[in-house]
Design a protein around this motif. Structure first.
Motif, PDB file in Angstrom:
ATOM      1  N   TYR A 291      -3.451   0.115  -4.816  1.00  0.00           N
ATOM      2  CA  TYR A 291      -2.253  -0.550  -4.306  1.00  0.00           C
ATOM      3  C   TYR A 291      -1.551  -1.328  -5.414  1.00  0.00           C
ATOM      4  O   TYR A 291      -2.072  -1.496  -6.521  1.00  0.00           O
TER       5      TYR A 291
ATOM      6  N   ALA B 153      -6.800   3.040   0.472  1.00  0.00           N
ATOM      7  CA  ALA B 153      -6.298   1.670   0.596  1.00  0.00           C
ATOM      8  C   ALA B 153      -6.708   0.781  -0.570  1.00  0.00           C
ATOM      9  O   ALA B 153      -6.125  -0.292  -0.761  1.00  0.00           O
TER      10      ALA B 153
ATOM     11  N   TYR C 120       0.843  -1.197   0.000  1.00  0.00           N
ATOM     12  CA  TYR C 120       0.000   0.000   0.000  1.00  0.00           C
ATOM     13  C   TYR C 120       0.878   1.246   0.000  1.00  0.00           C
ATOM     14  O   TYR C 120       1.835   1.353   0.770  1.00  0.00           O
TER      15      TYR C 120
END
Length: 449
Positions: A129, A126, A121
């Motif tokens: 990634y 989030a 990450y």
């Protein structure tokens, strides 16, 4: 009662701003990263400090068939403590979230111990990634994927190093190895370029309480209320409470009112309803849609949004543009494939005169916000008809204004039918539909009447 506001230690990705756990991972290769599951399973969480004093937590999480070795950076929440219905004070709450920038997660098979993938990450969101996977049957090679809200911005890109090298690599190493092969420009937002977009959105928000909804209602270029479909004036007293400061608008009329907020100060009047109804799709007289289009308008909101975008471009440039010559249609192909239920499925991306599958909308808007900052998008929704089975029609429309906040987190204002709704709800209310986008540049010269 607690109200939590997330504060990220790292607002926006760059090669110097992602917390680096490489020195920590070098020290735990045998004890955590490659150790048997039975040994890792009984370990307690550990705290480690990297070379510049940043704190990380090392822990294991267990799934059904896999277990995860997680190296997560320290982050904090600001927590407002509410006592007796009032805010008492603010406390800082420590967290070690795997999805924070700098979070590193190794997925391993519980039975064999084999490494399956590494998720790294780096972004304030989030769901954006990088993922590394070993070549099947050959751990000496590995491939990289870049994912944006479930869509692959890049997939199966050779990295040129053994998979085990990712165990101890720094993020600077990763960026150097993939700088020319992964689309970093699609996920690296600039700071300070979304003020106009946010200002336009906040101005719209400030007027929502003065808007009443009425089917087919729109003000013409001179501010007179008309029925879009019949072309006749409407009696405002019959459709809304008669107050001088209130507006009566349909969904399409609402979009026109927004665009007129840019057009009227420049042109001295708003956009013309008949011009916005000009057809932009030729279905062909012998096709199924060609036959149906003779009975009803199948492309209403597509025509409306395309013509609005072309009109504002023409007014601003003092040249006559159509949607075809103005380049206002969004037709980019930023993704290699989709992820559904954990499986990779191919997708067709943009479909002419149809748009994109609405399930791709969030990831698409993210990339557009990065690559086309300060733009907003007029969305036309193609969905199943409520009148004829197996018929797809463009009836509904909305305004989408994507942006990044000061912490580098993605957001999007969605306005539809005179109301603001969350992006996720907008997507859910049109399942199995398509969305066509027309781009409009935002600026500070926005004065809706």
């Amino acid at each position: 009662m607690l109200f939590v506001t997330l504060l990220s230690l790292h607002a926006q990705y760059n090669s110097m701003n992602v917390p680096d756990s490489s020195s920590i991972r070098k020290s735990i290769v045998s004890s955590w990263i490659t150790a048997p599951f039975t040994e890792v399973q009984v370990k307690n969480r550990e705290l480690h400090t990297n070379d510049v004093g940043e704190l990380f937590q090392v822990r294991m999480e267990e799934g059904m068939d896999e277990f995860l070795v997680i190296v997560a950076p320290q982050t904090f929440n600001d927590v407002d403590v509410i006592e007796n219905g009032k805010q008492s004070h603010t406390e800082r709450q420590e967290e070690f979230r795997a999805g924070s920038p700098g979070g590193w997660v190794l997925y391993r098979d519980k039975q064999s111990g084999e490494a399956k993938r590494i998720v790294w990450y780096f972004n304030a969101d989030a769901e954006v990634y990088i993922q590394f996977r070993p070549s099947e049957g050959n751990q000496s090679r590995c491939y990289a994927d870049m994912l944006v809200f479930g869509s692959y911005a890049a997939r199966s890109v050779p990295v040129g190093v053994a998979f085990s090298r990712i165990y101890t690599a720094s993020f600077s190493d990763i960026y150097t190895w993939t700088r020319s092969t992964l689309p970093w420009k699609k996920v690296t937002a600039q700071q300070g370029v979304y003020r106009d977009s946010v200002q336009v959105a906040e101005t719209i928000k400030s007027r929502l309480g003065f808007i009443d909804y009425a089917e087919n209602a729109s003000y013409n270029e001179y501010g007179i209320l008309y029925d879009i479909m019949s072309g006749n004036p409407m009696n405002e007293d019959s459709v809304a409470t008669s107050y001088a400061d209130r507006l009566t608008l349909s969904g399409a009329g609402f979009l026109k009112w927004i665009i007129d907020g840019f057009v009227t100060p420049l042109a001295g009047r708003g956009t013309s309803i008949p011009e916005l109804l000009n057809h932009t799709v030729d279905y062909g007289t012998l096709s199924k849609n060609g036959v149906l289009s003779q009975e009803r308008n199948l492309s209403f909101s597509l025509d409306w949004t395309r013509n609005l975008a072309a009109t504002i471009l023409s007014v601003r440039t003092r040249k006559n543009y159509t949607y075809e010559t103005g380049g206002t249609d969004v037709t980019i192909e930023p993704f290699a494939a989709d992820v559904m239920n954990g499986m990779v499925v191919q997708s067709s991306g943009y479909i002419p005169n149809t748009g994109y599958a609405i399930k791709k909308l969030k990831s698409l808007l993210y990339v557009l916000a990065v690559t086309e900052p300060s733009y907003m998008y007029l969305a036309a929704i193609r969905q199943s008809s409520t009148l004829v089975a197996d018929e797809m029609v463009f009836n509904e429309c909305a305004v989408l204004i994507p942006y990044f906040d000061d912490f580098g987190r993605f957001g999007c204002y969605v306005f539809e039918k005179g109301r603001q709704i969350p992006l996720e709800r907008f997507i859910l209310q049109y399942p199995n539909s398509f969305v066509h986008l027309s781009r409009v540049k935002t600026n500070g010269n926005f004065f809706p009447q």
